[in-house]
Design a protein around this motif. Structure first.
Motif, PDB file in Angstrom:
ATOM      1  N   ALA A 101       0.870  -1.178   0.000  1.00 43.32           N
ATOM      2  CA  ALA A 101       0.000   0.000   0.000  1.00 43.32           C
ATOM      3  C   ALA A 101       0.905   1.226   0.000  1.00 43.32           C
ATOM      4  O   ALA A 101       1.866   1.302   0.783  1.00 43.32           O
ATOM      5  N   ASN A 102       0.622   2.178  -0.904  1.00 43.79           N
ATOM      6  CA  ASN A 102       1.469   3.358  -1.064  1.00 43.79           C
ATOM      7  C   ASN A 102       0.641   4.633  -1.098  1.00 43.79           C
ATOM      8  O   ASN A 102      -0.450   4.653  -1.674  1.00 43.79           O
ATOM      9  N   LEU A 103       1.170   5.666  -0.514  1.00 45.50           N
ATOM     10  CA  LEU A 103       0.649   7.013  -0.684  1.00 45.50           C
ATOM     11  C   LEU A 103       1.817   7.929  -1.012  1.00 45.50           C
ATOM     12  O   LEU A 103       2.769   8.039  -0.238  1.00 45.50           O
ATOM     13  N   ASP A 104       1.754   8.560  -2.185  1.00 52.05           N
ATOM     14  CA  ASP A 104       2.790   9.499  -2.616  1.00 52.05           C
ATOM     15  C   ASP A 104       2.159  10.866  -2.818  1.00 52.05           C
ATOM     16  O   ASP A 104       1.090  10.984  -3.463  1.00 52.05           O
ATOM     17  N   LEU A 105       2.804  11.892  -2.293  1.00 48.93           N
ATOM     18  CA  LEU A 105       2.338  13.265  -2.414  1.00 48.93           C
ATOM     19  C   LEU A 105       3.479  14.138  -2.938  1.00 48.93           C
ATOM     20  O   LEU A 105       4.647  13.923  -2.591  1.00 48.93           O
ATOM     21  N   LEU A 163      10.816  24.329  -7.009  1.00 53.44           N
ATOM     22  CA  LEU A 163      11.106  23.428  -5.899  1.00 53.44           C
ATOM     23  C   LEU A 163       9.957  22.443  -5.788  1.00 53.44           C
ATOM     24  O   LEU A 163       8.809  22.835  -5.579  1.00 53.44           O
ATOM     25  N   THR A 164      10.277  21.157  -5.949  1.00 57.23           N
ATOM     26  CA  THR A 164       9.277  20.112  -5.780  1.00 57.23           C
ATOM     27  C   THR A 164       9.500  19.435  -4.436  1.00 57.23           C
ATOM     28  O   THR A 164      10.589  18.945  -4.144  1.00 57.23           O
ATOM     29  N   VAL A 165       8.462  19.455  -3.624  1.00 54.05           N
ATOM     30  CA  VAL A 165       8.496  18.796  -2.318  1.00 54.05           C
ATOM     31  C   VAL A 165       7.639  17.531  -2.422  1.00 54.05           C
ATOM     32  O   VAL A 165       6.484  17.594  -2.855  1.00 54.05           O
ATOM     33  N   ALA A 166       8.222  16.397  -2.057  1.00 54.38           N
ATOM     34  CA  ALA A 166       7.495  15.130  -2.160  1.00 54.38           C
ATOM     35  C   ALA A 166       7.661  14.343  -0.870  1.00 54.38           C
ATOM     36  O   ALA A 166       8.636  14.509  -0.128  1.00 54.38           O
ATOM     37  N   GLY A 167       6.696  13.505  -0.602  1.00 58.15           N
ATOM     38  CA  GLY A 167       6.758  12.635   0.563  1.00 58.15           C
ATOM     39  C   GLY A 167       5.752  11.520   0.419  1.00 58.15           C
ATOM     40  O   GLY A 167       4.868  11.557  -0.452  1.00 58.15           O
ATOM     41  N   GLY A 168       5.883  10.524   1.261  1.00 57.59           N
ATOM     42  CA  GLY A 168       4.937   9.434   1.149  1.00 57.59           C
ATOM     43  C   GLY A 168       5.117   8.380   2.220  1.00 57.59           C
ATOM     44  O   GLY A 168       6.052   8.421   3.031  1.00 57.59           O
ATOM     45  N   LEU A 169       4.187   7.438   2.205  1.00 56.30           N
ATOM     46  CA  LEU A 169       4.173   6.324   3.149  1.00 56.30           C
ATOM     47  C   LEU A 169       4.005   5.031   2.370  1.00 56.30           C
ATOM     48  O   LEU A 169       3.383   5.003   1.296  1.00 56.30           O
ATOM     49  N   GLU A 170       4.577   3.948   2.917  1.00 55.60           N
ATOM     50  CA  GLU A 170       4.409   2.639   2.291  1.00 55.60           C
ATOM     51  C   GLU A 170       4.262   1.575   3.370  1.00 55.60           C
ATOM     52  O   GLU A 170       4.953   1.614   4.397  1.00 55.60           O
ATOM     53  N   ILE A 177       6.870  -0.732   7.606  1.00 54.31           N
ATOM     54  CA  ILE A 177       6.264   0.577   7.331  1.00 54.31           C
ATOM     55  C   ILE A 177       7.399   1.547   7.045  1.00 54.31           C
ATOM     56  O   ILE A 177       8.429   1.543   7.735  1.00 54.31           O
ATOM     57  N   SER A 178       7.230   2.356   6.021  1.00 53.03           N
ATOM     58  CA  SER A 178       8.279   3.318   5.679  1.00 53.03           C
ATOM     59  C   SER A 178       7.668   4.671   5.366  1.00 53.03           C
ATOM     60  O   SER A 178       6.498   4.784   4.975  1.00 53.03           O
ATOM     61  N   ALA A 179       8.501   5.678   5.539  1.00 46.17           N
ATOM     62  CA  ALA A 179       8.117   7.053   5.207  1.00 46.17           C
ATOM     63  C   ALA A 179       9.311   7.719   4.537  1.00 46.17           C
ATOM     64  O   ALA A 179      10.461   7.488   4.923  1.00 46.17           O
ATOM     65  N   ARG A 190      14.704   8.479   3.849  1.00 45.25           N
ATOM     66  CA  ARG A 190      13.680   7.451   4.023  1.00 45.25           C
ATOM     67  C   ARG A 190      13.931   6.680   5.317  1.00 45.25           C
ATOM     68  O   ARG A 190      15.075   6.323   5.621  1.00 45.25           O
ATOM     69  N   TYR A 191      12.856   6.452   6.047  1.00 51.86           N
ATOM     70  CA  TYR A 191      12.906   5.665   7.276  1.00 51.86           C
ATOM     71  C   TYR A 191      12.059   4.415   7.081  1.00 51.86           C
ATOM     72  O   TYR A 191      10.922   4.488   6.611  1.00 51.86           O
TER      73      TYR A 191
END
Length: 870
Positions: free
Chosen positions: A430-434, A446-453, A504-506, A525-526
């Motif tokens: 499961a992924n969420l990318d913003l 400037l592109t700011v990106a982040g997400g969770l997996e 779980i990663s961010a 990335r953590y």
């Protein structure tokens, strides 16, 4: 095993006659301006603007060849990509892993449409490149399904997570919504087997008895006979391969699409074995058995396995409202394979002559089933925030069925075929990318990106039928010869339960174009795993263009690779006859009590730090040049130990004596030899990649595209794990031996050169490619047994003609000059240790070329292809 005829497949595929992908196959005027999506979340990033090296492979490049296996095609096109083709390596004969930058197969991350692809259930545990790894089966991805392939040659764990130490392969599926293309390719090997002269019979003496060769009965060899030959290399015609593929695009709504791709391949085996000169039968009163003179001495199988493949991919997207899109893609594939183990001679102690009076070749039949699906929604929220929310599931099953064999311990009552069990692996994602472009004063963009997996994995061993692994009452080695079945209990531990883990990663990423000439990218990335703990990684990359058309770039990153479930929990056992003594040899999970008694500990992640620096030249119209140097240092690489063998005989020498004492003290008196995985070595890999392209405008004579690539790669062992736990008290113990060390440092080409020309004029097209594979050292247990595979050029040629707007015909040849790797030596040689004459192993006569050859050992392949577009 599934049975599908070639005729039925040709008919079945006719209705999906596939199409030219207009947007996929259109010529790119300037390759440097190709937009890439791998390695960045910024919109509009081109190859030339990337701060890290990225190659983009077009559908034409992937399809203008006789090889239809994606791994073989990538081996022709990407200088730092290596795809050896081993044989007699059990399941690895059918699922062959590939490598990038000389690192392990599982240290390259594979994506489909930017989403993580799952690995196979199979663990490559035999003596091949990538031993001990469970990798993605790239050959399950048909080239006809692809819009392009992006190869990121830089560490990217901070952006994508585990496995991206060597780089990333992103397979972008085609998105056509109308038309189609249908292809049928047929080819076979037409070759003279270099150094293997055609056999005419055994040489005999005046008494009519076979003449013994000088290496007979030396260094463990038995009787070896002198053979008569024609003096000419053996001619072969085999490996007949039919590949039928199609792609069709269907509109979905006003702007959506459903793109369906399918491929079927029927590949017959190849056999490059030598004639077996060994005595096959017991002597009768001092004379040989008369059957020695009529025995078919091409009794082994050494080459490509027999395979039948079916692959289906679906890629779809549907716009919803003004600013959102639903998407889904998935795949289904299966592969049936048959390969050989080593022949059991008629006089072998593992044979039962009442069943196989002439000996037997165990056949390893495998069945692979693979399925995956991913779906999600992407679009733009208020304030310019782009989002991508997705979920996916994949499952891979790999089963073994052994035929033409027996279980020696059951004697004449043994079956000759067994279900030896299998392996199962699944992955849930499961992924969420913003991402959002932010206006700031110090940067143009400037592109700011982040997400969770979230990721969950499972692994399970399916036991075989009891007779495939159990011991009978007749004595001798137990288990199916060729591939003993998986037992439910190994080393006193149940191994058939499902094992699982989740993580779980961010991540966060900043991509800033400070000026037109200066770009900076920062990522972190953590990850937190339920089994081994957490890991934090970062990356910084920059590009600076001091003059128009010339740019400098560089990156530094940390990375990691989580130990796979297969490495942690794979288990297998076999009973081997060593010098007349039956030894139970087991491969154990790290949590097995026997492994723990020998010093096994839970596996930790491999960790890396990578540096790269290079330059890009685009100043000359239609010419692009990139040169990058790199260093990848990896700590705690996961490797499998040597067989740690106990010797409980009176007066036994170390280390066997002490290992036996350790096992006995722990209560494991029935265990004779064991191996397990450890975080065993630290390595440093240094290299250079150079890629150049030029497009010639030849006016009325059409267009000519030239490509050149070069890779230099050298790996050095920085540290080898000292014997852990109780093994530290064992004198002379070898935890990670010479063969395995050299496999890491010299088992892949030190250099590789790719040269290509593509000429298209009106209705005619020609593709010519030649690749030089550098030296490879296939190590033996000692230097006498080493085989140095000399550098060779392998040349491919294809001629295409557009018969009409819809129909194209092509003929060609891969390895047109019929080049073979260095032959493995046989007979007598000189031992470098003492200068004395020494015999090479008798098995060298039948395993004629090293499985480490980076281009295989099949010789010339000729083919024809028909493509229909609509």
């Amino acid at each position: 095993m599934r049975k599908i005829t070639k005729a039925s497949l040709l008919a079945g595929f006719a209705f999906v006659a596939t199409a030219a992908q207009a947007q996929d196959t259109a010529a790119v005027a300037d390759e440097a301006e190709t937009i890439v999506v791998t390695g960045t979340r910024a919109v509009g990033r081109t190859i030339a603007d990337s701060p890290v090296p990225i190659d983009v492979l077009t559908p034409e490049a992937l399809q203008n060849t006789g090889f239809t296996e994606t791994n073989r095609v990538l081996n022709q096109l990407v200088p730092s990509f290596n795809f050896p083709q081993p044989s007699i390596t059990d399941g690895t004969d059918v699922v062959r892993p590939a490598t990038l930058r000389g690192l392990n197969p599982d240290q390259t991350l594979v994506l489909i449409n930017g989403k993580r692809r799952h690995t196979t259930a199979l663990l490559n545990i035999n003596g091949s490149v990538g031993r001990g790894s469970a990798a993605v089966d790239i050959n399950l991805i048909p080239s006809i399904a692809l819009g392009r392939v992006e190869v990121l040659r830089d560490g990217a764990a901070a952006q994508y997570g585990s496995d991206a130490i060597a780089g990333v392969l992103n397979f972008q599926l085609s998105e056509i919504r109308e038309g189609g293309r249908f292809t049928a390719t047929y080819g076979q090997y037409e070759s003279r087997v270099d150094g293997i002269e055609a056999f005419t019979g055994l040489a005999v003496n005046a008494a009519g008895q076979p003449v013994l060769a000088p290496d007979a009965n030396r260094n463990g060899n038995g009787d070896i006979f002198v053979t008569n030959t024609t003096g000419k290399d053996r001619k072969v015609s085999d490996g007949q391969t039919l590949t039928v593929a199609g792609i069709v695009g269907l509109p979905l709504g006003a702007e959506g699409h459903v793109t369906v791709s399918a491929e079927f391949q029927d590949r017959d085996p190849t056999n490059r074995t030598g004639y077996d000169p060994r005595r096959q039968y017991d002597r009768i009163g001092g004379n040989v058995d008369a059957r020695e003179f009529s025995f078919d001495r091409l009794s082994h199988r050494y080459g490509d396995a027999k395979t039948d493949d079916m692959k289906l991919f679906v890629n779809s997207a549907l716009p919803v409202g003004e600013s959102a899109e639903l998407y889904a893609f998935g795949s289904y594939g299966w592969r049936d394979g048959t390969s050989g183990a080593f022949v059991r001679l008629a006089n072998d102690a593992r044979n039962v002559q009442a069943i196989h009076p002439n000996g037997f070749l165990p056949l390893i039949n495998t069945e692979l089933e693979d399925k995956a699906v991913t779906g999600g929604i992407r679009g733009e929220l208020g304030g310019g925030i782009k989002y991508d929310l997705s979920g996916g599931y994949a499952h891979n099953a790999f089963d073994f069925f052994i035929s033409n064999t027996l279980n020696r311990s059951f004697g004449a009552a043994s079956k000759t075929g067994f279900d030896s069990g299998g392996l199962r692996y699944s992955q849930t994602l499961a992924n969420l990318d913003l991402s959002k472009e932010v206006a700031v004063g110090f940067a143009q963009t400037l592109t700011v990106a982040g997400g969770l997996e979230y990721r969950r994995e499972t692994f399970r061993i399916r036991p075989g039928e009891v007779a495939s692994y159990a011991g009978g009452t007749a004595g001798g080695a137990s288990g199916a010869q060729g591939f003993p079945g998986f037992a439910p209990v190994i080393g006193g531990q149940r191994v058939d339960q499902k094992r699982d883990r989740d993580n779980i990663s961010a991540y966060a990423e900043l991509d800033a174009e400070i000026t037109d000439a200066f770009t900076v990218q920062v990522a972190g990335r953590y990850e937190d795993y339920s089994d081994f703990g957490s890991d934090l990684n970062g990356k910084i990359a920059a590009r600076f263009e001091p003059a128009e058309g010339f740019a400098l770039r560089g990156a530094v990153s940390t990375g990691f690779r989580a130990p796979s479930l297969q490495q942690q929990f794979f288990a297998a056992s076999a009973t081997n006859n060593v010098g007349g003594i039956l030894l139970e040899t087991v491969t154990l999970p790290v949590d097995n009590p026997i492994a723990i008694a020998l010093g096994a500990t839970p596996l930790d992640a491999e960790t890396s730090i990578a540096y790269s620096a290079g330059f890009v030249v685009t100043a000359v119209p239609r010419f692009n040049l990139t040169v990058d140097v790199y260093q990848v240092s990896i700590d705690d690489r996961i490797v499998v130990t040597e067989n740690l063998t106990a010797n409980r005989a009176a007066g036994a020498a170390n280390p066997g004596l002490r290992i036996g004492q350790i096992l006995d003290a722990a209560g494991f008196t029935a265990t004779n030899a064991a191996r397990f995985f450890v975080n065993g070595v630290d390595t440093r890999t240094r290299g250079l990649d150079a890629v150049a392209t030029y497009k010639f405008d030849m006016g009325d004579m059409g267009q000519l595209g030239a490509t050149a690539g070069f890779n230099y790669n050298k790996t050095k062992l920085e540290r080898v794990l000292a014997a852990p736990g109780p093994l530290a008290t064992v004198p002379g113990v070898v935890l990670f031996g010479r063969q395995e060390r050299i496999r890491l440092t010299d088992g892949q080409p030190r250099t590789k050169i790719n040269l290509g020309l593509d000429w298209d004029w009106d209705w005619l097209g020609v593709t010519a490619r030649t690749n030089r594979y550098g030296k490879v050292l296939a190590a033996g247990a000692d230097p006498f047994l080493d085989v140095e595979i000399e550098p060779k050029w392998i040349t491919d040629l294809e001629l295409r003609a557009d018969v009409s707007e819809a129909l194209q015909l092509a003929i060609g040849s891969n390895n047109v000059f019929d080049i073979y790797p260095t032959k493995i030596p046989t007979g007598l040689g000189t031992d470098p240790a003492n200068g004395a004459a020494r015999a090479y192993p008798a098995t060298n006569y039948v395993a004629t070329y090293s499985a480490f050859s980076p281009y295989g050992f099949n010789g010339r392949f000729v083919y024809a292809r028909a493509s229909f577009r609509f």
